[in-house]
Design a protein around this motif. Structure first.
Motif, mmCIF file in Angstrom:
data_model
loop_
_atom_site.group_PDB
_atom_site.id
_atom_site.type_symbol
_atom_site.label_atom_id
_atom_site.label_comp_id
_atom_site.label_asym_id
_atom_site.label_seq_id
_atom_site.Cartn_x
_atom_site.Cartn_y
_atom_site.Cartn_z
ATOM 1 N N THR A 283 77.483 13.541 67.524
ATOM 2 C CA THR A 283 78.591 13.053 68.326
ATOM 3 C C THR A 283 78.090 12.419 69.615
ATOM 4 O OG1 THR A 283 78.823 15.247 69.318
ATOM 5 C CG2 THR A 283 80.212 14.742 67.421
ATOM 6 N N VAL A 284 78.909 11.580 70.180
ATOM 7 C CA VAL A 284 78.629 10.924 71.457
ATOM 8 C C VAL A 284 79.677 11.396 72.451
ATOM 9 C CG1 VAL A 284 78.399 8.735 72.671
ATOM 10 C CG2 VAL A 284 77.654 8.924 70.279
ATOM 11 N N MET A 285 79.228 11.983 73.559
ATOM 12 C CA MET A 285 80.170 12.492 74.543
ATOM 13 C C MET A 285 81.014 11.350 75.106
ATOM 14 S SD MET A 285 79.457 15.543 74.177
ATOM 15 C CE MET A 285 78.113 16.430 73.418
ATOM 16 N N GLY A 286 82.301 11.580 75.163
ATOM 17 C CA GLY A 286 83.216 10.562 75.651
ATOM 18 C C GLY A 286 83.761 9.658 74.572
ATOM 19 N N ASP A 287 83.229 9.760 73.346
ATOM 20 C CA ASP A 287 83.721 8.940 72.240
ATOM 21 C C ASP A 287 85.096 9.437 71.822
ATOM 22 O OD1 ASP A 287 83.843 7.026 70.326
ATOM 23 O OD2 ASP A 287 82.345 7.901 68.993
ATOM 24 N N THR A 288 85.843 8.588 71.129
ATOM 25 C CA THR A 288 87.183 8.943 70.675
ATOM 26 C C THR A 288 87.150 9.427 69.231
ATOM 27 O OG1 THR A 288 87.640 6.655 70.001
ATOM 28 C CG2 THR A 288 88.285 7.302 72.233
ATOM 29 N N LEU A 289 88.148 10.209 68.893
ATOM 30 C CA LEU A 289 88.357 10.676 67.522
ATOM 31 C C LEU A 289 89.844 10.795 67.287
ATOM 32 C CD1 LEU A 289 87.637 14.514 67.169
ATOM 33 C CD2 LEU A 289 88.341 13.426 69.278
ATOM 34 N N ALA A 290 90.228 11.011 66.053
ATOM 35 C CA ALA A 290 91.645 11.119 65.699
ATOM 36 C C ALA A 290 91.896 12.428 64.980
ATOM 37 C CB ALA A 290 92.079 9.938 64.829
ATOM 38 N N LEU A 291 92.899 13.142 65.439
ATOM 39 C CA LEU A 291 93.357 14.346 64.757
ATOM 40 C C LEU A 291 94.405 13.940 63.735
ATOM 41 C CD1 LEU A 291 93.705 17.433 64.396
ATOM 42 C CD2 LEU A 291 95.320 17.371 66.293
ATOM 43 N N VAL A 292 94.192 14.310 62.469
ATOM 44 C CA VAL A 292 95.088 13.936 61.375
ATOM 45 C C VAL A 292 95.926 15.155 61.009
ATOM 46 C CG1 VAL A 292 95.251 13.005 59.050
ATOM 47 C CG2 VAL A 292 93.373 12.292 60.549
ATOM 48 N N LEU A 293 97.248 15.035 61.178
ATOM 49 C CA LEU A 293 98.163 16.129 60.882
ATOM 50 C C LEU A 293 99.178 15.664 59.847
ATOM 51 C CD1 LEU A 293 98.913 17.659 64.410
ATOM 52 C CD2 LEU A 293 97.366 18.533 62.658
ATOM 53 N N ALA A 294 99.413 16.494 58.846
ATOM 54 C CA ALA A 294 100.428 16.232 57.826
ATOM 55 C C ALA A 294 101.685 17.028 58.183
ATOM 56 C CB ALA A 294 99.923 16.620 56.440
ATOM 57 N N GLN A 295 102.776 16.310 58.423
ATOM 58 C CA GLN A 295 104.028 16.939 58.834
ATOM 59 C C GLN A 295 105.063 16.782 57.723
ATOM 60 O OE1 GLN A 295 105.697 15.256 62.375
ATOM 61 N NE2 GLN A 295 107.197 16.876 62.670
ATOM 62 N N VAL A 296 105.644 17.894 57.280
ATOM 63 C CA VAL A 296 106.660 17.882 56.224
ATOM 64 C C VAL A 296 108.032 17.733 56.864
ATOM 65 C CG1 VAL A 296 107.685 19.157 54.314
ATOM 66 C CG2 VAL A 296 105.221 19.295 54.726
ATOM 67 N N VAL A 297 108.769 16.687 56.444
ATOM 68 C CA VAL A 297 110.108 16.408 56.977
ATOM 69 C C VAL A 297 111.130 16.738 55.890
ATOM 70 C CG1 VAL A 297 111.633 14.685 57.986
ATOM 71 C CG2 VAL A 297 109.158 14.592 58.425
ATOM 72 N N PRO A 298 112.014 17.703 56.115
ATOM 73 C CA PRO A 298 113.017 18.055 55.100
ATOM 74 C C PRO A 298 114.128 17.006 55.024
ATOM 75 C CG PRO A 298 113.321 19.396 57.070
ATOM 76 C CD PRO A 298 112.106 18.571 57.315
ATOM 77 N N GLU A 299 114.007 16.087 54.086
ATOM 78 C CA GLU A 299 114.981 15.006 53.936
ATOM 79 C C GLU A 299 115.023 14.580 52.472
ATOM 80 O OE1 GLU A 299 117.907 12.622 54.689
ATOM 81 O OE2 GLU A 299 116.926 13.476 56.450
ATOM 82 N N PRO A 300 116.161 14.755 51.762
ATOM 83 C CA PRO A 300 116.238 14.346 50.356
ATOM 84 C C PRO A 300 116.088 12.828 50.230
ATOM 85 C CG PRO A 300 118.049 15.822 50.932
ATOM 86 C CD PRO A 300 117.408 15.413 52.210
ATOM 87 N N GLY A 301 115.410 12.395 49.184
ATOM 88 C CA GLY A 301 115.232 10.974 48.942
ATOM 89 C C GLY A 301 114.238 10.747 47.818
#
Length: 380
Positions: A283-301
């Motif tokens: 890793t490089v200090m100060g570099d950026t990264l992305a946190l990937v989160l899966a969110q479940v939305v209760p919606e019929p379709g």
């Protein structure tokens, strides 16, 4: 009378010519109608082939999953600015930027030439006080012997005892000053407090620095961490110790939630989540990264490809449903609402029942009510 005969003849000839022209036009129209009728009868015998469309069967779901990415920054487990506690002239800096050093390594030194004479003078004072103390002890011992024989007064004994006390107190003070000089000499060397990598180097040999002025920046050699700001509602669903996925430089890695701060950032109104990144990750200090989160939305379709949508008036959307008839599959427009899109697929809400079929591609090329033929490999 003679002139009226030619005039009458001209009128008769003009009338005859006009009748001939109209008669010819009527004959031409009749002939053309006959030809068109003959062609129409021939086309009625062979119908145009039905359009071939790709269809899919929809599957109603109770919810959908949204993948969200939050940008954060990589930071060291510990990052400090190392400085001398006392000011002075730097005699040497033993490390350079980027060096990996172990705990206890000497990193830099100050000039201690002015402290050595001071310490020598204090040691001389200590020896003089030690001599005074020795003399005071001898005097006190002689006075005690003479006082027992009645040759010395009590006042003389008290003077000798107090002289010894003063000498011993002076020795203790001098020893304390010597210890202070020793501490200053010891602190004239910068020692690495932990295994680290050298960041910025802010002083060189020969430079005079003040007390507390930064000389070196140290990054802990332990595995790096990441700090990411999340919306409060989303951060509340996470717990310390949870495993999450992060993207660094195009690759995905598993990280562990170390801490979730209880306060909000006043600038972004977000909660900071600190992650422990896996060991061995370059890793490089100060570099950026992305946190990937899966969110479940209760919606019929139901899910459908983006190519199945038809744009209507005033921002409305529809799909082309397929109805089975004796003549074949007939197209019917069905209104839908776009709930979510991931770029290639859309999650839709509508009145279509489970198992209904829709045109999966290019529905704008098909007219409502048109009989169509399904492709050989329809999408399921």
């Amino acid at each position: 009378m003679t002139q009226s005969v030619p005039s009458t003849l001209r009128r008769v000839m003009t009338l005859g010519l006009t009748l001939a022209v109209f008669g010819g036009a009527g004959a031409a129209v009749y002939a053309g109608f006959a030809v068109i009728s003959a062609q129409g009868d021939a086309g009625a015998v062979s119908r145009a082939p039905a359009s071939i469309v790709a269809a899919m069967q929809i599957d109603i779901a109770d919810s959908y999953t949204v993948t969200r990415r939050f940008t954060g920054q990589i930071e060291a487990a510990t990052q400090i600015d190392l400085a001398f506690e006392f000011g002075g002239r730097v005699t040497e800096v033993l490390v350079d930027e980027g060096d990996v050093i172990a705990q206890g390594t000497v990193l830099a030194r100050l000039d201690t030439s002015a402290l050595m004479p001071q310490r020598a003078a204090l040691e001389a004072d200590l020896e003089a006080l030690a001599a005074d103390a020795a003399l005071a002890r001898l005097t006190l011992a002689r006075n005690d012997t003479l006082a027992d024989r009645g040759f010395r007064s009590v006042a003389a004994q008290d003077d000798a005892r107090l002289a010894l006390t003063r000498a011993e107190a002076g020795m203790a003070a001098t020893l304390a000053r010597i210890a202070g000089v020793d501490v200053q000499i010891d602190k004239s060397a910068l020692i690495a407090p932990f295994d680290a990598r050298i960041g910025a180097r802010r002083a060189d040999a020969g430079q005079t620095v003040a007390a507390g002025q930064s000389v070196l920046m140290l990054f802990d050699a332990a595995p790096a961490r990441a700090r990411i700001g999340l919306p409060p509602a989303l951060a509340a669903d996470l717990q310390t110790g949870d495993s999450v996925m992060v993207e660094i430089g195009g690759s995905t890695h598993a990280a562990t939630i170390r801490q979730i701060r209880p306060d909000l950032d006043p600038g972004t109104r977000s909660r900071s989540v600190i992650l422990d990144l896996p060991a061995g990750l370059d890793t490089v200090m100060g570099d950026t990264l992305a946190l990937v989160l899966a969110q479940v939305v209760p919606e019929p379709g139901f899910w459908a490809p983006l190519s199945a949508l038809r744009e209507g008036a005033r921002g409305s959307w529809s799909v082309m449903a397929l109805q089975t008839t004796p003549d074949g599959d007939r197209t019917l427009p069905a209104a839908v609402e776009v709930i979510h899109s991931d770029g290639t697929q859309v999650y839709l809400r509508g009145l279509l029942p489970a198992g209904a079929r829709i045109v999966a591609q290019a529905p704008d090329r098909i007219a409502p009510g048109q009989i169509v033929q399904l492709a050989a490999n329809p999408q399921e």
